[in-house]
Design a protein around this motif. Structure first.
Motif, PDB file in Angstrom:
ATOM      1  N   SER A 161      86.077  14.468  97.153  1.00  0.00           N
ATOM      2  CA  SER A 161      84.983  14.490  98.118  1.00  0.00           C
ATOM      3  C   SER A 161      85.549  14.753  99.502  1.00  0.00           C
ATOM      4  CB  SER A 161      84.212  13.171  98.102  1.00  0.00           C
ATOM      5  OG  SER A 161      83.102  13.238  98.971  1.00  0.00           O
ATOM      6  N   VAL A 162      85.160  15.873 100.087  1.00  0.00           N
ATOM      7  CA  VAL A 162      85.665  16.279 101.398  1.00  0.00           C
ATOM      8  C   VAL A 162      84.540  16.207 102.422  1.00  0.00           C
ATOM      9  CG1 VAL A 162      86.725  18.140 102.730  1.00  0.00           C
ATOM     10  CG2 VAL A 162      87.404  17.772 100.344  1.00  0.00           C
ATOM     11  N   TRP A 163      84.672  15.286 103.354  1.00  0.00           N
ATOM     12  CA  TRP A 163      83.740  15.106 104.479  1.00  0.00           C
ATOM     13  C   TRP A 163      82.303  14.836 104.048  1.00  0.00           C
ATOM     14  CZ3 TRP A 163      87.057  19.446 106.399  1.00  0.00           C
ATOM     15  CH2 TRP A 163      88.006  18.981 107.312  1.00  0.00           C
ATOM     16  N   LEU A 164      82.092  14.393 102.841  1.00  0.00           N
ATOM     17  CA  LEU A 164      80.720  14.143 102.412  1.00  0.00           C
ATOM     18  C   LEU A 164      80.277  12.719 102.699  1.00  0.00           C
ATOM     19  CD1 LEU A 164      78.193  15.330 101.106  1.00  0.00           C
ATOM     20  CD2 LEU A 164      79.027  14.475  98.911  1.00  0.00           C
ATOM     21  N   LEU A 165      81.093  11.735 102.339  1.00  0.00           N
ATOM     22  CA  LEU A 165      80.719  10.350 102.598  1.00  0.00           C
ATOM     23  C   LEU A 165      80.433  10.124 104.079  1.00  0.00           C
ATOM     24  CD1 LEU A 165      83.192   8.424 100.274  1.00  0.00           C
ATOM     25  CD2 LEU A 165      80.707   8.357 100.149  1.00  0.00           C
ATOM     26  N   ASP A 166      81.160  10.839 104.939  1.00  0.00           N
ATOM     27  CA  ASP A 166      80.968  10.694 106.391  1.00  0.00           C
ATOM     28  C   ASP A 166      79.565  11.092 106.835  1.00  0.00           C
ATOM     29  OD1 ASP A 166      83.654  10.737 105.757  1.00  0.00           O
ATOM     30  OD2 ASP A 166      84.262  11.806 107.544  1.00  0.00           O
ATOM     31  N   VAL A 167      79.047  12.165 106.234  1.00  0.00           N
ATOM     32  CA  VAL A 167      77.805  12.740 106.750  1.00  0.00           C
ATOM     33  C   VAL A 167      76.558  12.252 106.030  1.00  0.00           C
ATOM     34  CG1 VAL A 167      78.986  14.778 107.635  1.00  0.00           C
ATOM     35  CG2 VAL A 167      78.030  14.822 105.322  1.00  0.00           C
ATOM     36  N   ILE A 168      76.723  11.542 104.913  1.00  0.00           N
ATOM     37  CA  ILE A 168      75.554  11.001 104.213  1.00  0.00           C
ATOM     38  C   ILE A 168      75.378   9.505 104.470  1.00  0.00           C
ATOM     39  CG2 ILE A 168      75.638  12.755 102.403  1.00  0.00           C
ATOM     40  CD1 ILE A 168      76.954  10.708 100.565  1.00  0.00           C
ATOM     41  N   SER A 169      76.371   8.872 105.085  1.00  0.00           N
ATOM     42  CA  SER A 169      76.324   7.418 105.291  1.00  0.00           C
ATOM     43  C   SER A 169      75.955   7.085 106.732  1.00  0.00           C
ATOM     44  CB  SER A 169      77.689   6.784 104.969  1.00  0.00           C
ATOM     45  OG  SER A 169      78.106   7.102 103.662  1.00  0.00           O
ATOM     46  N   LYS A 170      74.967   6.227 106.895  1.00  0.00           N
ATOM     47  CA  LYS A 170      74.594   5.761 108.230  1.00  0.00           C
ATOM     48  C   LYS A 170      75.196   4.395 108.529  1.00  0.00           C
ATOM     49  CE  LYS A 170      70.724   6.805 110.104  1.00  0.00           C
ATOM     50  NZ  LYS A 170      69.284   6.875 110.486  1.00  0.00           N
ATOM     51  N   THR A 171      75.492   3.633 107.486  1.00  0.00           N
ATOM     52  CA  THR A 171      76.032   2.283 107.656  1.00  0.00           C
ATOM     53  C   THR A 171      77.202   2.070 106.701  1.00  0.00           C
ATOM     54  OG1 THR A 171      74.631   1.284 105.945  1.00  0.00           O
ATOM     55  CG2 THR A 171      73.707   1.433 108.186  1.00  0.00           C
ATOM     56  N   GLN A 172      77.904   0.960 106.888  1.00  0.00           N
ATOM     57  CA  GLN A 172      78.988   0.613 105.970  1.00  0.00           C
ATOM     58  C   GLN A 172      78.464   0.395 104.560  1.00  0.00           C
ATOM     59  OE1 GLN A 172      81.209  -2.718 107.527  1.00  0.00           O
ATOM     60  NE2 GLN A 172      82.073  -1.533 109.227  1.00  0.00           N
ATOM     61  N   ASP A 173      77.299  -0.217 104.453  1.00  0.00           N
ATOM     62  CA  ASP A 173      76.702  -0.445 103.134  1.00  0.00           C
ATOM     63  C   ASP A 173      76.396   0.882 102.435  1.00  0.00           C
ATOM     64  OD1 ASP A 173      76.866  -3.169 103.413  1.00  0.00           O
ATOM     65  OD2 ASP A 173      74.772  -3.431 104.039  1.00  0.00           O
ATOM     66  N   ASP A 174      75.902   1.871 103.207  1.00  0.00           N
ATOM     67  CA  ASP A 174      75.651   3.199 102.636  1.00  0.00           C
ATOM     68  C   ASP A 174      76.937   3.792 102.073  1.00  0.00           C
ATOM     69  OD1 ASP A 174      72.976   3.211 103.269  1.00  0.00           O
ATOM     70  OD2 ASP A 174      73.202   4.437 105.073  1.00  0.00           O
ATOM     71  N   TYR A 175      77.988   3.720 102.864  1.00  0.00           N
ATOM     72  CA  TYR A 175      79.274   4.302 102.475  1.00  0.00           C
ATOM     73  C   TYR A 175      79.755   3.706 101.157  1.00  0.00           C
ATOM     74  CZ  TYR A 175      84.047   6.123 103.150  1.00  0.00           C
ATOM     75  OH  TYR A 175      85.251   6.791 103.014  1.00  0.00           O
ATOM     76  N   ILE A 176      79.713   2.395 101.066  1.00  0.00           N
ATOM     77  CA  ILE A 176      80.185   1.714  99.858  1.00  0.00           C
ATOM     78  C   ILE A 176      79.269   2.031  98.669  1.00  0.00           C
ATOM     79  CG2 ILE A 176      80.539  -0.559  98.820  1.00  0.00           C
ATOM     80  CD1 ILE A 176      81.429  -1.486 101.655  1.00  0.00           C
ATOM     81  N   ARG A 177      77.972   2.083  98.928  1.00  0.00           N
ATOM     82  CA  ARG A 177      77.027   2.389  97.845  1.00  0.00           C
ATOM     83  C   ARG A 177      77.265   3.790  97.284  1.00  0.00           C
ATOM     84  NH1 ARG A 177      71.613   4.395  98.248  1.00  0.00           N
ATOM     85  NH2 ARG A 177      71.747   4.155 100.518  1.00  0.00           N
ATOM     86  N   TYR A 178      77.457   4.767  98.154  1.00  0.00           N
ATOM     87  CA  TYR A 178      77.698   6.123  97.686  1.00  0.00           C
ATOM     88  C   TYR A 178      79.076   6.258  97.037  1.00  0.00           C
ATOM     89  CZ  TYR A 178      73.526   7.500 100.309  1.00  0.00           C
ATOM     90  OH  TYR A 178      72.239   7.620 100.775  1.00  0.00           O
ATOM     91  N   LEU A 179      80.064   5.582  97.590  1.00  0.00           N
ATOM     92  CA  LEU A 179      81.386   5.584  96.973  1.00  0.00           C
ATOM     93  C   LEU A 179      81.311   5.039  95.549  1.00  0.00           C
ATOM     94  CD1 LEU A 179      84.474   5.911  97.095  1.00  0.00           C
ATOM     95  CD2 LEU A 179      84.589   3.635  98.149  1.00  0.00           C
TER      96      LEU A 179
END
Length: 260
Positions: A161-179
């Motif tokens: 995943s290249v630069w995707l988690l950065d642009v779809i996550s608004k919060t830390q919880d979003d980042y972890i959920r998508y990861l």
């Protein structure tokens, strides 16, 4: 100063071709070439040089319609499944895969990758190899339990995943959920390779300004460990240029494997 909220990559119209022109082309005035081109190719060469990341299936979830990060991966995986969030990204990528008129030119990155190889005289055309490896280009929906419903993907040996988690996550919880969603695509013991921006707030494509999640190296590392990954490689480099088209402090490449 523009006080309007930034657009979201996966929810608003995203011009994938303009993104390629702005950040990944061979134009001499492109601000972040060392960061978006050189760093990616070098980092992936280092990650795959160790030789323990390989297998049958690789799934790629990355920004826009980029392909140069897959050069090294195509040496170790015969089957690559690419997931894209919108039709414009899919159309742009398929135009290149099918070698259609008007496809984006990636020759500059292929040449750069070849120059890095010790046995460059025996170097196979990497663009041809990537084209052959890309078996499917599939649209996904982040909010579905199965992102590619109704299609069920086979478990992967590696997710990139290249630069995707950065642009779809608004919060830390979003980042972890998508990861967590991405990690569910893996076989037990499978690998994940992430490229992201650190200390970022936005990037622009043409006249549109897009949101980027702000985080640091410590957060990314802890997020991976918290999802059951063991970190094998981490490389952080400060940005090499300053431009108003994007705001970030550094780029991180981190590779990890899932505990069995």
């Amino acid at each position: 100063m523009d006080s309007s909220p930034h657009k979201l990559y996966h929810k608003h119209d995203f011009d994938s071709r303009q993104c390629l022109e702005d950040y990944f082309s061979d134009k001499p005035d492109m601000a972040f070439g060392d960061d978006t081109l050189t760093f990616l190719i070098d980092s992936f060469r280092e990650v795959f040089a160790v030789g323990h990341i390989n297998g049958d299936i690789l799934i790629d979830l990355s920004l826009g319609s980029i392909i140069h990060h897959l050069y090294s991966a195509s040496e170790f995986f015969k089957n690559i499944i690419v997931l894209k969030v919108n039709n414009r990204c899919i159309m742009e990528l398929k135009r290149w895969v099918d070698e259609r008129t008007g496809a984006f030119y990636w020759g500059h990155t292929s040449t750069f990758h070849k120059e890095k190889e010790e046995n460059s005289d025996q170097f196979q055309d990497q663009e041809t190899k990537v084209r052959s490896a890309i078996q499917h280009v599939v649209k996904y929906d982040l909010e579905k339990e199965n992102m590619t419903e109704p299609l069920v993907l086979p478990p992967a040996d590696c997710v990139i995943s290249v630069w995707l988690l950065d642009v779809i996550s608004k919060t830390q919880d979003d980042y972890i959920r998508y990861l967590r969603k991405f990690s569910r695509l893996l076989n037990p013991g499978g690998h994940i390779i992430l490229i992201g921006s650190l200390g970022a707030t936005y990037f622009t494509v043409g006249k549109d300004k897009f949101h980027v999640f702000t985080c640091d190296e410590d957060f990314v590392s802890k997020a991976l460990v918290g999802e059951g990954f063991i970190i094998d490689y981490c490389n952080v480099r400060e940005r090499t240029a300053v431009s108003k088209i994007a705001n970030f402090e550094a780029i991180i490449c981190i590779a990890a494997h899932k505990e069995k």
